[in-house]
Design a protein around this motif. Sequence first.
Motif, PDB file in Angstrom:
ATOM      1  N   MET A  31       0.899  -1.043  -0.217  1.00  0.00           N
ATOM      2  CA  MET A  31      -0.073  -0.002  -0.040  1.00  0.00           C
ATOM      3  C   MET A  31       0.760   1.172  -0.051  1.00  0.00           C
ATOM      4  N   VAL A  90      -1.777   5.526  -0.614  1.00  0.00           N
ATOM      5  CA  VAL A  90      -1.794   5.348   0.729  1.00  0.00           C
ATOM      6  C   VAL A  90      -2.465   6.317   1.721  1.00  0.00           C
ATOM      7  N   PHE A 128      -6.056   6.433   1.449  1.00  0.00           N
ATOM      8  CA  PHE A 128      -6.656   5.384   1.949  1.00  0.00           C
ATOM      9  C   PHE A 128      -6.557   5.205   3.434  1.00  0.00           C
ATOM     10  N   GLU A 168      -9.243   4.994   6.306  1.00  0.00           N
ATOM     11  CA  GLU A 168     -10.363   3.896   6.264  1.00  0.00           C
ATOM     12  C   GLU A 168      -9.775   2.408   6.052  1.00  0.00           C
ATOM     13  N   CYS A 169      -8.956   2.157   6.474  1.00  0.00           N
ATOM     14  CA  CYS A 169      -8.339   0.745   6.192  1.00  0.00           C
ATOM     15  C   CYS A 169      -8.724  -0.138   7.524  1.00  0.00           C
ATOM     16  N   VAL A 173      -7.456  -3.214   9.030  1.00  0.00           N
ATOM     17  CA  VAL A 173      -6.176  -3.914   9.191  1.00  0.00           C
ATOM     18  C   VAL A 173      -6.217  -5.292  10.058  1.00  0.00           C
ATOM     19  N   ILE A 203      -3.668  -5.356   4.993  1.00  0.00           N
ATOM     20  CA  ILE A 203      -4.873  -4.324   5.011  1.00  0.00           C
ATOM     21  C   ILE A 203      -5.943  -5.208   4.001  1.00  0.00           C
ATOM     22  N   ARG A 249      -8.108  -4.882   1.101  1.00  0.00           N
ATOM     23  CA  ARG A 249      -8.222  -4.089  -0.321  1.00  0.00           C
ATOM     24  C   ARG A 249      -9.401  -3.109  -0.118  1.00  0.00           C
ATOM     25  N   PRO A 250      -9.008  -1.864  -0.004  1.00  0.00           N
ATOM     26  CA  PRO A 250      -9.993  -0.755  -0.564  1.00  0.00           C
ATOM     27  C   PRO A 250     -10.031  -0.627  -1.794  1.00  0.00           C
ATOM     28  N   ARG A 302     -13.742  -0.090   2.789  1.00  0.00           N
ATOM     29  CA  ARG A 302     -13.402   1.062   3.263  1.00  0.00           C
ATOM     30  C   ARG A 302     -14.160   1.665   4.536  1.00  0.00           C
ATOM     31  N   ARG A 309      -7.724   1.984  10.862  1.00  0.00           N
ATOM     32  CA  ARG A 309      -6.871   2.763  10.278  1.00  0.00           C
ATOM     33  C   ARG A 309      -5.399   3.038  10.195  1.00  0.00           C
TER      34      ARG A 309
END
Lengths: 503, 503
Positions: free
Chosen positions: A76, A83, A86, A89-90, A92, A117, A119-120, A152, B97
Amino acid sequence: MRNAISPTRVEDYPEWYQQVIKAADLAENSEVRGCMVIKPWGYSLWENIQRCLDKMFRDTGHRNAYFPLFIPLSYMEKEAEHVEGFAKECAVVTHHRLEPGENGGLVPAGPLQEPLIIRPTSETIIGAAFSRWVQSYRDLPLLINQWANVVRWELRTRLFLRTAEFLWQEGHTVHATEQEAVDETLQMLDVYADFCENFMAVPVIKGRKTASERFPGAVETYCIEAMMQDQKALQAGTSHFLGQNFSRASNIKFQDENSQESFAWTTSWGVSTRLVGALIMAHGDDDGLVMPPRIAASHIAIIPMLNKEEIKDQVLEYCDDLVAKLKEINYYGTNIRVEYDKRDTSSGQRTWEWIKKGVPIRIEVGGRELEEGNVFMGRRDKGPKDKKAMAKDEFVASVTDILDDIHNNLFTRAKKFRKENTKKIDDKDEFYKFFTPENKKKPEIHGGFALCHWSGDADVEEQVKKDLKVTIRCIPLDDDGEEGKCIISGKPSKQRVIFGKAY
Amino acid sequence: MRNAISPTRVEDYPEWYQQVIKAADLAENSEVRGCMVIKPWGYSLWENIQRCLDKMFRDTGHRNAYFPLFIPLSYMEKEAEHVEGFAKECAVVTHHRLEPGENGGLVPAGPLQEPLIIRPTSETIIGAAFSRWVQSYRDLPLLINQWANVVRWELRTRLFLRTAEFLWQEGHTVHATEQEAVDETLQMLDVYADFCENFMAVPVIKGRKTASERFPGAVETYCIEAMMQDQKALQAGTSHFLGQNFSRASNIKFQDENSQESFAWTTSWGVSTRLVGALIMAHGDDDGLVMPPRIAASHIAIIPMLNKEEIKDQVLEYCDDLVAKLKEINYYGTNIRVEYDKRDTSSGQRTWEWIKKGVPIRIEVGGRELEEGNVFMGRRDKGPKDKKAMAKDEFVASVTDILDDIHNNLFTRAKKFRKENTKKIDDKDEFYKFFTPENKKKPEIHGGFALCHWSGDADVEEQVKKDLKVTIRCIPLDDDGEEGKCIISGKPSKQRVIFGKAY
């Protein structure tokens, strides 16, 4: 007469939206924050959207593949803007098992060496694969699409429009030249516009995003914007020209015909389950959902009136035949879908259920129809009482024409609505008035789309966003070349852009 | 003559499997531990599997829906056996995040109040929705299917057969009575067996799992087991009767016709991208992939010989016509898929590529075929040199028969192989010998399936697992009623079961 949905659109548009979804049994919130459950009727709409778009992607040479749900954090980070865009709003993943904790319950265990992460969006993980797949100009263009779920972590969510997890497709392509990649970006924007208008009956405006609204890491983001019935804009799809940004980040290089090595040019483009939200808000009325025929979960509801015992069998036989004939007819690549509703409830109750669920055509059959060889037809694009008798055979013969007519009617109506709520504005005061709600209790009511000159200043964008929650939805591709002065700064402007409030 | 795949099956079966996948360009390992990238040719196989199964699910009254990717930890914990079964392989989301860390890079931030598990299977999260949807007997049966990705953090992974993330479908149903739920469980097992045999040409044995091999939380797990070409068993699908375990855990209750409230009876059933692994290992040969025609990524490769410049245009015209005619033919619900390979490489090179990719029929067209009005046809179920000339029109007219013949041939061959490698054994020494590799360098070589008596002792299962890595694959549903004595313990036994080594 009271409408089926309460509140109505005028009374409370956001709440009307939720109630339409509930009445049509499309989806619901789950116990997982921001994640929805898509129920069968709503999921059918998405499946039909998928089927039609998938064919359009294949017809333009794309092939489907599937890439991992997880993106290592270091991947990312390869594209700096990406990065950053995003990071907030990840979701994890940090552990890979559960173990009994001190208080008896289970706790996360087995910490991962590197966080993953969810995937967004998949530019970085797909880029890693592409860097292996692309060696020579002979491997290009590489035209791939993926149907997948993405996450997200949004704070404010709303069914279909903005959910923490959503379903989408993401196209990812690699090209030898800049021009080819730009052409691909615009081709897919055209595919999206074609789909929205000709399958969903939702008129859209094609345009470019301003720098502040671009996809993180893109050189240029193109979009299609639609107007909902509360005059707000909904971004229905985006297509990104990524330049060499992601090929540099992922090391996607190729040897050209002269054995010269260079970075490739990439694009990405996507639409999501948000499209279901778009069609609800574009076509729905105060009686509920109105499904555009070409992607409708079902085309026709057949409602036999079963209250007279002595003719019940005949009515059912009459309907059996009708259903069989209809199911053999092809409409936009699939057979006509029929809801044959023989339930033991009043025909009025059943009729209202299919109205709320948005089925394009309703057919009632009772003793009278039987006698006259007719069907009693109601169209969802007309009022619930506006029904007419038609010869059964004539109905069967003309059913696809009727569906097309409903499609055209929905499209024309939506386009007319957009036109009525779009205004060229050249005066700053008028602009502020256009976007200021008259009634403070209904902050959503405003003028619609304002077509105004803008010189390109990011300051102006910031100003109107702060003052009015208004953004530049797009710089339309279809422009008449008229020059003017920026509505806010007065600086010279080459073209009008669309200002609006957005979902 | 050297084969296209090295090593061959006999030389090194596990490595042969990897090489077939590589040569056919089906999938590859990604940089994310245990997660694969499914490439277009491999993904097509999955899409065809989906299309056929989806139709079978609809024809048996099921509807698709979509549920969240995330399961709150507390939901997983509701069914004790269930969470225990999956605890060791759960990917856990703990943060929402990323933030700049002390060393410059990004680190997980925004800890979640409750960790979220990425679904390893969805009984608990779907159960939560079902408890809202089911109130009365009128809501039953509830027949839902979901196509989705799931994650099970496996330590040893292998493309398609065992990956940390995989694609699958999971059916989840709710019933008013125990009998109905049992019937559903068995119906779906039949659907799976029907699909494997009649679409994938893979013969399967339907059976029950022993307690130790049951799905965590199930009352009874049914399965279909297939034999691979290394005589190992592959579990190709499972169907679980869940009793009231999950309805109690998720509080799925309904009022019956007498207003009595009771817990409902539930089932779940699934197949996954593992099926792609099954067909590779069941049909592949030393020249690569052999695709069963009814779900083949493509049915026919057309290879025009373009080496003679003077007839090149005529050859292409001849093939254009052939391709157009073939694409109009329907085979198992879709039009015939054709690879029209006009690339500027030798016809031999192109032919070998389509052999390795497993296309059922190859057609070569050169000057001779042109002259004689023929096509030169090779079938993937026969040797690469075993080709024959056929009149072009005759080929077009009989192409679906040829595809059916290839299907039947693959099925018969696989069934014969299984029969040859299945043995009734009644002697313990013979049993041990059957499963002990003669050559220690090839630990995978063994006898195959042993049909032996077993009294039901879990101790016996443990013993053979420890000694031989052999498990009871299933207790076959199709049983001749012959009684006997357990092969290990000598205790009385009601029926023979299938012992085998498993993937």
